[in-house]
Structure formats: C-alpha cells, structure tokens
Motif scaffolding. Structure first.
Motif, PDB file in Angstrom:
ATOM      1  N   ASP A 292      63.039  -5.265  29.845  1.00  0.00           N
ATOM      2  CA  ASP A 292      63.037  -4.312  28.728  1.00  0.00           C
ATOM      3  C   ASP A 292      62.312  -3.009  29.085  1.00  0.00           C
ATOM      4  N   GLY A 293      61.770  -2.948  30.311  1.00  0.00           N
ATOM      5  CA  GLY A 293      61.143  -1.720  30.791  1.00  0.00           C
ATOM      6  C   GLY A 293      59.751  -1.459  30.244  1.00  0.00           C
ATOM      7  N   SER A 294      59.159  -2.453  29.574  1.00  0.00           N
ATOM      8  CA  SER A 294      57.840  -2.221  28.981  1.00  0.00           C
ATOM      9  C   SER A 294      56.698  -2.418  29.980  1.00  0.00           C
ATOM     10  N   LEU A 295      57.008  -2.973  31.164  1.00  0.00           N
ATOM     11  CA  LEU A 295      56.000  -3.138  32.200  1.00  0.00           C
ATOM     12  C   LEU A 295      56.680  -3.142  33.560  1.00  0.00           C
ATOM     13  N   THR A 296      55.894  -2.933  34.602  1.00  0.00           N
ATOM     14  CA  THR A 296      56.382  -3.059  35.974  1.00  0.00           C
ATOM     15  C   THR A 296      55.303  -3.776  36.775  1.00  0.00           C
ATOM     16  N   THR A 297      55.717  -4.375  37.889  1.00  0.00           N
ATOM     17  CA  THR A 297      54.766  -5.070  38.761  1.00  0.00           C
ATOM     18  C   THR A 297      55.068  -4.730  40.211  1.00  0.00           C
ATOM     19  N   ASP A 298      54.083  -4.916  41.063  1.00  0.00           N
ATOM     20  CA  ASP A 298      54.255  -4.688  42.496  1.00  0.00           C
ATOM     21  C   ASP A 298      54.613  -5.973  43.233  1.00  0.00           C
ATOM     22  N   THR A 299      54.529  -7.110  42.547  1.00  0.00           N
ATOM     23  CA  THR A 299      54.876  -8.407  43.129  1.00  0.00           C
ATOM     24  C   THR A 299      55.868  -9.095  42.200  1.00  0.00           C
TER      25      THR A 299
ATOM     26  N   PRO B   2      57.887 -10.932  16.573  1.00  0.00           N
ATOM     27  CA  PRO B   2      59.033 -10.012  16.480  1.00  0.00           C
ATOM     28  C   PRO B   2      58.593  -8.549  16.441  1.00  0.00           C
ATOM     29  N   GLY B   3      59.516  -7.696  16.861  1.00  0.00           N
ATOM     30  CA  GLY B   3      59.296  -6.260  16.751  1.00  0.00           C
ATOM     31  C   GLY B   3      58.380  -5.669  17.798  1.00  0.00           C
ATOM     32  N   LEU B   4      58.042  -6.435  18.826  1.00  0.00           N
ATOM     33  CA  LEU B   4      57.147  -5.947  19.873  1.00  0.00           C
ATOM     34  C   LEU B   4      57.849  -5.999  21.218  1.00  0.00           C
ATOM     35  N   THR B   5      57.421  -5.153  22.130  1.00  0.00           N
ATOM     36  CA  THR B   5      57.923  -5.250  23.501  1.00  0.00           C
ATOM     37  C   THR B   5      57.290  -6.464  24.174  1.00  0.00           C
ATOM     38  N   SER B   6      57.838  -6.856  25.291  1.00  0.00           N
ATOM     39  CA  SER B   6      57.263  -7.977  26.047  1.00  0.00           C
ATOM     40  C   SER B   6      55.843  -7.653  26.492  1.00  0.00           C
ATOM     41  N   ALA B   7      55.606  -6.415  26.895  1.00  0.00           N
ATOM     42  CA  ALA B   7      54.262  -6.006  27.314  1.00  0.00           C
ATOM     43  C   ALA B   7      53.274  -6.123  26.150  1.00  0.00           C
ATOM     44  N   GLU B   8      53.684  -5.720  24.954  1.00  0.00           N
ATOM     45  CA  GLU B   8      52.799  -5.824  23.781  1.00  0.00           C
ATOM     46  C   GLU B   8      52.506  -7.286  23.460  1.00  0.00           C
ATOM     47  N   ARG B   9      53.518  -8.144  23.554  1.00  0.00           N
ATOM     48  CA  ARG B   9      53.305  -9.574  23.304  1.00  0.00           C
ATOM     49  C   ARG B   9      52.316 -10.153  24.319  1.00  0.00           C
ATOM     50  N   LEU B  10      52.516  -9.773  25.566  1.00  0.00           N
ATOM     51  CA  LEU B  10      51.644 -10.265  26.624  1.00  0.00           C
ATOM     52  C   LEU B  10      50.205  -9.798  26.418  1.00  0.00           C
ATOM     53  N   MET B  11      50.031  -8.541  26.072  1.00  0.00           N
ATOM     54  CA  MET B  11      48.678  -8.035  25.837  1.00  0.00           C
ATOM     55  C   MET B  11      48.052  -8.665  24.586  1.00  0.00           C
ATOM     56  N   ASN B  12      48.867  -9.015  23.595  1.00  0.00           N
ATOM     57  CA  ASN B  12      48.342  -9.749  22.434  1.00  0.00           C
ATOM     58  C   ASN B  12      47.827 -11.119  22.847  1.00  0.00           C
ATOM     59  N   TYR B  13      48.541 -11.760  23.795  1.00  0.00           N
ATOM     60  CA  TYR B  13      48.084 -13.055  24.305  1.00  0.00           C
ATOM     61  C   TYR B  13      46.726 -12.909  24.978  1.00  0.00           C
ATOM     62  N   TRP B  14      46.584 -11.879  25.828  1.00  0.00           N
ATOM     63  CA  TRP B  14      45.298 -11.695  26.510  1.00  0.00           C
ATOM     64  C   TRP B  14      44.195 -11.325  25.514  1.00  0.00           C
ATOM     65  N   GLN B  15      44.538 -10.552  24.497  1.00  0.00           N
ATOM     66  CA  GLN B  15      43.540 -10.213  23.471  1.00  0.00           C
ATOM     67  C   GLN B  15      43.079 -11.477  22.744  1.00  0.00           C
ATOM     68  N   ASN B  16      44.013 -12.361  22.441  1.00  0.00           N
ATOM     69  CA  ASN B  16      43.656 -13.633  21.809  1.00  0.00           C
ATOM     70  C   ASN B  16      42.755 -14.439  22.736  1.00  0.00           C
ATOM     71  N   TRP B  17      43.074 -14.462  24.006  1.00  0.00           N
ATOM     72  CA  TRP B  17      42.239 -15.172  24.988  1.00  0.00           C
ATOM     73  C   TRP B  17      40.829 -14.580  24.964  1.00  0.00           C
ATOM     74  N   HIS B  18      40.757 -13.248  25.002  1.00  0.00           N
ATOM     75  CA  HIS B  18      39.463 -12.559  24.999  1.00  0.00           C
ATOM     76  C   HIS B  18      38.641 -12.996  23.789  1.00  0.00           C
ATOM     77  N   GLU B  19      39.270 -13.046  22.640  1.00  0.00           N
ATOM     78  CA  GLU B  19      38.563 -13.409  21.413  1.00  0.00           C
ATOM     79  C   GLU B  19      38.124 -14.872  21.406  1.00  0.00           C
ATOM     80  N   THR B  20      38.972 -15.778  21.873  1.00  0.00           N
ATOM     81  CA  THR B  20      38.626 -17.202  21.802  1.00  0.00           C
ATOM     82  C   THR B  20      37.704 -17.638  22.933  1.00  0.00           C
ATOM     83  N   GLN B  21      37.789 -17.016  24.092  1.00  0.00           N
ATOM     84  CA  GLN B  21      36.943 -17.418  25.212  1.00  0.00           C
ATOM     85  C   GLN B  21      35.571 -16.778  25.174  1.00  0.00           C
ATOM     86  N   SER B  22      35.412 -15.729  24.423  1.00  0.00           N
ATOM     87  CA  SER B  22      34.128 -15.039  24.426  1.00  0.00           C
ATOM     88  C   SER B  22      33.149 -15.617  23.402  1.00  0.00           C
ATOM     89  N   LEU B  23      33.603 -16.561  22.618  1.00  0.00           N
ATOM     90  CA  LEU B  23      32.727 -17.170  21.634  1.00  0.00           C
ATOM     91  C   LEU B  23      31.802 -18.183  22.294  1.00  0.00           C
TER      92      LEU B  23
END
Length: 195
Positions: free
Chosen positions: A146-153, A77-98
């Motif tokens: 929600d306007g927190s990100l844009t894409t070209d595709t 809660p309390g985050l934009t969709s872009a922030e949630r998505l980047m949190n997911y990738w940050q979690n991936w970064h942390e768990t896959q780099s071990l």
C-alpha cells in the motif's frame, strides 16, 4: 469440558500469568497460584498433569489472548498498514512499560527462564513468538504494497529484527527501570520502516 471446569481452568491460568509475570516461573509455587485463584489444591492435577504441563498450557493461553489482541490492533479499519503497525508498537510500549504488567509481558519475563527448564514450554514459546513475527511480516508486506512503508531488507527479516529489538528493549526496561529503551525502539522502528 463443562463451562464451570473451563472457567476454573482459565481462572488458574489467568492468575498464574499475573503472578508469574511478576515473579517468574520457578519462584512461584502451585499453592500460591491456587490460593490466589481461590481454587482447591486437588483441582490442579485434574486440569494439569504436572507443573511443566501447566506452564505449557499457561504459555499457550497467553499467546492465544495476545495474538487475538494483536489481530484486533492490526485489523483496525481506515488506517494504512504502517499506522496499524505503529499502533501495535504503541500498545507494546504502554503495556511493557508498566511496573505491574498484569500478565501482558509473560513472554518477556519467562522466555529465557523456561526455555532451559522445559522443552514443551520452549516449543510453546517458539510457536507463539513465531506467530507474532508472522503477523508482523504480513503487516509489513501489506505496507510495502500500500506504499505506507518501505524496508531495506525482506519483510520477514524486518519483522524478525523489529520483534527481537522490542523484546530486548522490554528486558532493558526491567533492568534499568526506565522506559528509555522502548522510546529508542520506537525511533529505530520508524527509521527501519522509513516512516
């Protein structure tokens, strides 16, 4: 299935995920998993008809847990969709780099190996990875709204490209024993989402 039987089955699957994420599917014998789980050998065939059926069950259990964790991250809660998505990738970064990912990198480790060994395991992997991409697509679509990100595709194409890139980067981390590919994936993800 009783609680004790369910606990035993889950213990076998959890133990196998940890071992197979490190060694691979073919390199691990059932006895190794059962010994590590503290379960008698006769129990295996009570829960699983074959090693392939066991592999399919392990992959499905892995994705059930993975998707639940992903849903938790993407629903913060309390985050934009872009922030949630980047949190997911940050979690991936942390768990896959071990070096020892404790089973959190099972799809990366087993994807190519088991896709050619068992159709049932390939389908379980396909369904699991499709479910991940579906969640990424929904989050990207929400970010476009929600306007927190844009894409070209399209949101779908962007989700698929990002997931493919992160899977590839995770494999490169293992090959090079360096987290640089995940750092690059983070930078390119931000570029693709115009963050």
């Amino acid at each position: 299935m009783g609680a004790i039987q369910g606990d035993t089955r889950r213990s076998i699957l959890d133990t196998a995920q940890r071992i197979m994420a490190r060694k691979g599917f073919s390199a691990v014998g059932i006895n190794e998993v059962l010994t590590a789980a503290g379960v008698p050998k006769g129990s295996f065939y009570h829960f699983f008809g074959s090693k392939d059926a066991f592999g399919e069950a392990m992959i499905r259990a892995y994705f059930a847990d993975y998707l639940a964790d992903m849903d938790r991250i993407l629903a913060q809660p309390g985050l934009t969709s872009a922030e949630r998505l980047m949190n997911y990738w940050q979690n991936w970064h942390e768990t896959q780099s071990l070096d020892e990912c404790q089973g959190k990198c099972l799809a990366v480790k087993l994807g190519a190996e088991v896709a050619d060994l068992s159709e049932a395991m390939r389908i379980a992997l396909k369904e699991g990875t499709t479910a991940v991409t579906d969640r990424l697509e929904r989050t990207i679509s929400a970010g476009l709204k929600d306007g927190s990100l844009t894409t070209d595709t399209s949101a779908r194409d962007t989700a698929q490209a990002l997931y493919d890139m992160w899977l590839g980067a995770s494999i490169m981390v293992k090959i090079h024993r360096d987290i640089g590919p995940l750092d690059t994936a983070t930078v390119v993800t931000r570029q693709l989402l115009h963050l």
